[in-house]
Write an enzyme that holds these catalytic residues in place. Structure first.
Site, mmCIF file in Angstrom:
data_model
loop_
_atom_site.group_PDB
_atom_site.id
_atom_site.type_symbol
_atom_site.label_atom_id
_atom_site.label_comp_id
_atom_site.label_asym_id
_atom_site.label_seq_id
_atom_site.Cartn_x
_atom_site.Cartn_y
_atom_site.Cartn_z
ATOM 1 N N CYS A 132 12.920 17.753 62.170
ATOM 2 C CA CYS A 132 14.221 17.561 62.950
ATOM 3 C C CYS A 132 15.104 16.699 62.160
ATOM 4 O O CYS A 132 14.636 15.344 62.179
ATOM 5 C CB CYS A 132 13.564 16.643 64.334
ATOM 6 S SG CYS A 132 14.761 16.254 65.303
ATOM 7 N N CYS A 135 16.771 14.274 64.430
ATOM 8 C CA CYS A 135 16.002 13.143 64.841
ATOM 9 C C CYS A 135 15.956 12.079 63.706
ATOM 10 O O CYS A 135 16.102 10.910 63.727
ATOM 11 C CB CYS A 135 14.544 13.459 65.307
ATOM 12 S SG CYS A 135 14.734 14.746 66.487
ATOM 13 N N ASP A 136 15.430 12.492 62.338
ATOM 14 C CA ASP A 136 15.037 11.489 61.469
ATOM 15 C C ASP A 136 15.939 11.240 60.195
ATOM 16 O O ASP A 136 15.795 10.621 59.246
ATOM 17 C CB ASP A 136 13.451 12.211 60.832
ATOM 18 C CG ASP A 136 12.629 12.307 61.810
ATOM 19 O OD1 ASP A 136 12.778 11.789 62.721
ATOM 20 O OD2 ASP A 136 11.771 13.209 61.911
#
Ligand SMILES: Cc1cc2nc3c(=O)[nH]c(=O)nc-3n(C[C@H](O)[C@H](O)[C@H](O)COP(=O)(O)OP(=O)(O)OC[C@H]3O[C@@H](n4cnc5c(N)ncnc54)[C@H](O)[C@@H]3O)c2cc1C
Length: 305
Positions: A132, A135-136
């Site tokens: 992701c 997300c990261d």
């Protein structure tokens, strides 16, 4: 207790079905194995393509969907569904906690990221291996990362990560991308992105964090090590159907075969969201499915279908 509709999954599809179910006056229960509302979207930092709610946090969007369904009176229970039994006019949903009876079912269990399946991938997940970018990505500010894949998601991830990382390698096993031409052009014009064609990842190497990737060129057989701090796998998704008995017809990848009306091969059982065969898997299309599934259910319960 006989429900009008049991909705399996609390992502955008299931929660929208719950909203529409309650507004249609149906006795509605939402089951999910996930304590976080919103399904996959709760795992993303920001959503910037849901109309009217620009740059909303993924978790906030999921919470809003669930709060809306709860405010209308939908019932929620946390449980993992293992089987759906079709008894004609009624269905039994078997969970790890109890068996529940209902007239109709909406299956909205979503999809999950495919794994590359190479040594080191599992061990280093969360320690540099990610599925992701949204997300990261921010954890890799000024660091070197790789993206693996050749579709839209891989191209989007590479562009997104180039905002944070000092360098992005895009590793693709073929000599041409499958992703949209506009994205390909953006990738090729981006000075931070270096494309490595015809190449596969054999191993993710690192002790407590990703240190390098072992690569093989598929055409020349040449092997090398590529030092990176992180690797983002963008190699597709698969439906969350494993371990569930009694599902309706599936396609070759396991997705439940259903059209816009969400009707499946079993009367009274509907498939909504990422788990069904469809062109685009996004919040807005999942939410649209939730609405369509309940509209179909109303017709089914009225004997129109
Ligand atoms: C990192 C990331 C970023 C994304 N960013 C965006 C974006 O910016 N914009 C956008 O539109 N879309 C985005 N998406 C895609 C979007 O999240 C999905 O298309 C959407 O969540 C699909 O909704 P769904 O309801 O079909 O399934 P899901 O959201 O996957 O929800 C399914 C739910 O069912 C539960 N479940 C599964 N199996 C069972 C079972 N056997 N028993 C009980 N419960 C079960 C799951 O735990 C989950 O809670 C993103 C996805 C990810 C992963």
């Amino acid at each position: 207790m006989l429900y009008d509709v049991i909705i399996i999954g609390n992502g955008p599809a299931g929660l929208t079905a719950a909203i529409y179910g309650m507004r249609a006056g149906l006795k509605t229960l939402v089951l999910s194995d996930n304590p976080m509302s919103g399904g996959q979207i709760a795992t993303t930092y920001e959503v910037d393509n849901y109309p009217g709610l620009p740059k909303i946090g993924g978790m906030e969007l999921g919470d809003k969907f669930e709060e809306h369904a709860k405010a209308l009176g939908a019932e929620f229970r946390q449980a993992s569904v293992s089987s759906i039994e079709d008894h004609g006019d009624t269905k039994v949903v078997v969970t790890d906690k109890e068996n529940l009876e209902t007239k109709t079912v909406v299956i909205s269990i979503g999809a999950d990221h495919s794994k590359l399946g190479v040594p080191g991938e599992k061990e280093l997940t969360g320690m540099g291996v990610s599925y992701c970018a949204t997300c990261d990505g921010a954890f890799f500010r000024n660091r070197v990362v790789a993206v693996v894949g050749g579709g839209d998601v891989a191209l989007e991830d590479a562009i997104f990560l180039s905002r944070f990382a000092s360098k992005v390698y895009l590793i693709h096993r073929r000599d041409a991308f499958r992703g949209a031409m506009v994205l390909q052009e953006q990738v090729k014009a981006n000075e931070k992105i270096e494309i490595i064609y015809d190449t596969v990842v054999d191993e993710v190497v690192g002790k407590d964090a990703v240190e390098c990737l072992r690569l093989s060129n598929k055409k020349t057989g040449e092997q090398c090590e590529l030092p990176v701090n992180g690797v983002f796998m963008a190699v597709g998704t698969k439906p969350n159907v494993v371990g569930i008995q009694g599902l309706p017809e599936q396609d070759e990848k396991g997705y439940l075969v259903a059209g816009e009306d969400c009707a499946t091969s079993i009367p009274g059982i509907y498939a909504a969201g990422d788990v069904r065969t469809k062109q685009l898997r996004q919040v807005i299309t999942a939410a649209a499915d939730g609405a369509n599934a309940i509209t179909s259910i109303e017709k089914y319960l009225n004997g129109q279908k």
